[in-house]
Design an enzyme around this catalytic site. Structure first.
Site, PDB file in Angstrom:
ATOM      1  N   ASP A 437      23.022  74.030  34.967  1.00 51.89           N
ATOM      2  CA  ASP A 437      23.531  72.976  34.091  1.00 51.89           C
ATOM      3  C   ASP A 437      23.854  73.576  32.728  1.00 51.89           C
ATOM      4  O   ASP A 437      23.138  74.462  32.252  1.00 51.89           O
ATOM      5  CB  ASP A 437      22.480  71.877  33.949  1.00 51.89           C
ATOM      6  CG  ASP A 437      22.887  70.833  32.940  1.00 51.89           C
ATOM      7  OD1 ASP A 437      23.932  70.196  33.145  1.00 51.89           O
ATOM      8  OD2 ASP A 437      22.169  70.664  31.939  1.00 51.89           O
ATOM      9  N   ASP A 640      17.544  70.908  32.832  1.00 52.69           N
ATOM     10  CA  ASP A 640      16.457  70.430  31.976  1.00 52.69           C
ATOM     11  C   ASP A 640      16.482  68.934  31.727  1.00 52.69           C
ATOM     12  O   ASP A 640      15.594  68.412  31.060  1.00 52.69           O
ATOM     13  CB  ASP A 640      16.514  71.153  30.628  1.00 52.69           C
ATOM     14  CG  ASP A 640      17.661  70.665  29.755  1.00 52.69           C
ATOM     15  OD1 ASP A 640      18.683  70.221  30.315  1.00 52.69           O
ATOM     16  OD2 ASP A 640      17.534  70.720  28.520  1.00 52.69           O
ATOM     17  N   ASP A 644      19.536  66.016  35.912  1.00 52.12           N
ATOM     18  CA  ASP A 644      19.463  67.212  36.759  1.00 52.12           C
ATOM     19  C   ASP A 644      18.435  67.081  37.873  1.00 52.12           C
ATOM     20  O   ASP A 644      18.421  67.887  38.804  1.00 52.12           O
ATOM     21  CB  ASP A 644      19.102  68.445  35.915  1.00 52.12           C
ATOM     22  CG  ASP A 644      20.155  68.745  34.859  1.00 52.12           C
ATOM     23  OD1 ASP A 644      21.344  68.567  35.166  1.00 52.12           O
ATOM     24  OD2 ASP A 644      19.779  69.138  33.746  1.00 52.12           O
TER      25      ASP A 644
END
Length: 752
Positions: A437, A640, A644
């Site tokens: 990400d 994080d 996600d």
């Protein structure tokens, strides 16, 4: 770090509940605690088996499945020798003293002329051997017989089953031959017409197995060194500031939440807390693996066990005892060290059939030697059967995986890589594709001002002051970045907006110090009839292509300046990605940002356009992971945020940043304490090294048994007249277990 702590606390609570069933199983089979164990039982110290982590009980004892000595689930900070090691060493010393003369007596007939037999007589020598061997076998080998009987009673055949059978067979045969030699036919007598005895074999086997146990227990103790070193980071005492301003040193366990603690230069911070006074650089390498200290000042959180630099601090205690981050990390690492890798399940299935198969091979070897062996057949048959039972002990096989996992998880904790369980450690070493990400993982996750262009004839400091005053009244996500940048560049100007109103979707309109200010998009300025110079517009387009957000300022109806804002790529991200690609892992950047902005970040990180997946919704992240998995790729997902979590859970292994949200950390198998992407490369390196180490251990264990059992059974005798004595079998068996543990200890150097 807050999210990481909450996750660690919840995990330890959950694991405490899941152990109840296993704890009950162990409690049902263990003997009542002795007086020596009473203190540990009273304090509720939990012990578990290194080979069967599901076995948990209060206080020390033996595993009901394999008979091995149980170990504390969480080692103490002090490197104290275990009671089991002390006991085994005492038995080893006494057994060695008695076995040496016994061995000389037994081997005396190999001396030309057999002077010992002439001096003592055959019968006297046999009775003397019995006298020397009995304490060794009855007392020295007592733990092995106890565990062997327990294994038969619980139907968990293990290494002690084989040791007990082999030693009992050699000693029992010799005892009968000494007390009632007339029971044996002439065919079973030796060259002097007496029945051969094997007291020395039983004693030497016992002594060598005791030696192996001592070496193994010492080596196993070293596997917990990483956890002990973490525990030692916590200081023994703290300096508490009383309400009247006086100070006193108190034991760490007496610190309570809310206490004000003074931390002097060079001291370790006693517990988790918040800085209330002072400025210093704190070395947090014990948590993050990063050597660079972190600046701490009033309001910053600090972690117990970290090392204060050259400044003095006053810290308000926020968490104490088992609630501290350090204590929770130790608990998590200990739990992961006791978890079982997938390969261990295969080992367990093999071991379930291994011991019965060895007993069958020993019986077959005895039968073949009795039927077709040379005279004296019974002696050769007994020797072969005992050698097979002793050399095939599966201890090395059982230790092959747990020892590697235990050492690896401890090494990972020191490098800031926390592993949830053995499966995660095993899988992260096999990752072929890493999906990352962007926001918060590759980038800092918060906007900052990258550049400001101020128009000619405009005072830079005055413009910054006007914009700062206007933005301080705004709730826009970019406002705090603009205010922070202005304060840093020109210092606080003390201006206040008399009037400020948001123009939704365009920016803000304000009056500051009698000046009219517009700050926002080009369209906002255009609606007020203010033109932006063409060269500034062209520059703005270039910045947007680089992923920046552009805002314009106008003062009193004239263009005044342009701000370029955006997220910042983490300083270590490019290096980390480069290392991962060198390791043969494809890195994909996943983001919901527009493709133009995403490609700009990708270029900065050295990623090709094919490795950038942009404009994905949160629910699409898990779909991207599953698509990669459908192509046969082993996918790791690093993130994080809350959005996600589904992708982290869908991936073969999820990797969470310790600075991220609770749900992201809970969905992941690996957590990077600092949130530094270089930790992924460390995790992959550690996982790969662990897989190699486990394979090496299994080859050592399986290969050893595959070669040793046929030789012990006598397969080489027809061609080479080579047999393996029970004494050599005992030495080889002990050496195999120690070699597996020593090989596992090499993982302590897997990470630089």
């Amino acid at each position: 770090m807050e999210a990481l702590h909450r996750h660690l606390h919840r995990q330890s609570t959950t694991e405490a509940h899941t152990c109840r069933g296993a704890r009950a199983t162990a409690a049902a089979t263990r003997p009542p605690p002795s007086r020596h164990d009473a203190a540990e039982v009273a304090h509720g110290v939990e012990y578990t088996c290194p080979m069967h982590p599901e076995v948990v009980q209060i206080g020390p004892g033996n595993c009901p499945k394999c008979g091995m000595a149980l170990e504390p689930r969480v080692p103490s900070a002090e490197t104290l020798e275990g009671r089991e090691l002390i006991d085994m060493r005492r038995r080893l010393v006494v057994s060695t003293i008695l076995t040496l003369p016994l061995f000389v007596l037994a081997m005396a007939d190999m001396i030309p002329g057999d002077p010992m037999a002439h001096a003592l007589g055959g019968t006297t020598s046999t009775w003397l051997q019995l006298a020397l061997a009995t304490p060794v076998v009855v007392w020295g080998a007592a733990p092995f017989f106890q565990r062997g009987v327990q294994s038969l009673r619980t139907r968990n055949l293990n290494m002690f089953t084989l040791i007990a059978l082999g030693t009992a067979a050699a000693f029992g045969y010799s005892l009968v031959a000494t007390l009632a030699p007339g029971l044996f036919p002439p065919a079973m007598r030796g060259h002097r017409g007496v029945v051969d005895v094997y007291f020395e074999a039983a004693a030497v086997i016992t002594t060598l197995v005791l030696l192996g146990q001592v070496l193994e227990l010492r080596a196993r103790g070293r596997t917990s060194d990483a956890i002990r070193s973490l525990l030692r980071l916590a200081p023994k005492s703290a300096r508490r500031i009383q309400d009247d301003g006086t100070e006193e040193d108190i034991p760490l366990e007496h610190v309570r939440v809310g206490d004000q603690l003074r931390v002097r230069p060079g001291e370790r911070i006693p517990t988790d807390g918040e800085v209330t006074l002072g400025v210093s650089a704190v070395d947090e390498s014990m948590l993050t693996g990063e050597p660079m200290p972190t600046e701490k000042s009033k309001g910053d959180r600090v972690t117990g066990g970290t090392l204060n630099g050259d400044g003095a601090l006053v810290v308000r205690a926020a968490r104490v005892g088992k609630d501290t981050t350090l204590a929770q990390i130790v608990e998590m690492v200990s739990q992961a060290a006791r978890s079982r890798a997938r390969v261990q399940r295969l080992v367990d299935r093999v071991s379930a059939y291994f011991v019965p198969a060895v007993v069958a091979i020993a019986a077959l070897a005895f039968t073949v030697w009795m039927v077709a062996g040379p005279d004296p057949r019974a002696a050769h048959a007994l020797t072969a059967a005992v050698a097979v039972l002793i050399i095939a002990c599966p201890c090395a096989l059982g230790l092959a995986t747990p020892m590697s996992i235990m050492v690896a998880t401890g090494s990972g904790a020191h490098a800031g890589v926390l592993v949830k369980d053995a499966d995660a450690l095993e899988t992260v070493g096999k990752v072929t594709t890493l999906v990352v990400d962007k926001t918060g993982t590759l980038t800092e996750g918060k906007p900052r001002v990258h550049s400001v262009d101020v128009a000619e004839n405009i005072d830079r400091a005055e413009l910054f002051g006007l914009v700062e005053a206007a933005e301080r009244a705004s709730e826009h996500p970019l406002a705090s970045a603009i205010v922070e940048h202005a304060s840093r560049e020109v210092g606080p100007r003390g201006l206040t907006a008399n009037r400020a109103s948001a123009v939704r979707g365009f920016g803000i309109e304000a009056e500051v110090a009698g000046r009219d200010l517009l700050f926002g998009t080009q369209k906002l300025l255009a609606t007020r009839g203010i033109d932006v110079p063409a060269d500034i517009v062209a520059r703005a387009e270039e910045l947007r292509r680089d992923g920046r957000i552009v805002s314009f300022a106008a003062v009193d109806g004239h263009y005044a300046g342009m701000w370029a804002l955006g997220d910042t790529v983490k300083a270590t991200a490019k290096e980390a990605i480069s290392r991962l690609r060198e390791a043969g892992i494809r890195v994909l950047m996943l983001t919901g940002d527009a493709r133009t902005s995403a490609l700009a970040v990708g270029r900065e990180l050295g990623l090709s356009p094919d490795d950038v997946v942009a404009e994905v919704l949160p629910e699409d992240k898990a779909r991207v992971v599953r698509e990669r998995q459908s192509r046969g790729e082993i996918v790791g997902m690093a993130g994080d945020g809350v959005n996600d979590a589904p992708a982290l859970a869908s991936a073969d292994v999820g990797i969470a940043m310790g600075t991220g949200t609770d749900i992201a950390i809970e969905s992941a198998g690996v957590t990077l304490v600092k949130g530094d992407l270089r930790g992924i490369e460390r995790a992959v390196t550690l996982g790969r090294a662990t897989i190699r180490n486990i394979r090496q251990n299994l080859w050592l264990a399986f290969g050893y048994n595959a070669l040793a059992v046929p030789i012990a059974a006598g397969i080489l005798y027809p061609a080479f007249h080579v047999t393996l004595s029970p004494m050599m079998a005992a030495a080889a068996m002990s050496l195999s277990s120690v070699s597996v543990i020593v090989n596992a200890l090499r993982l302590r150097k897997a990470l630089p």
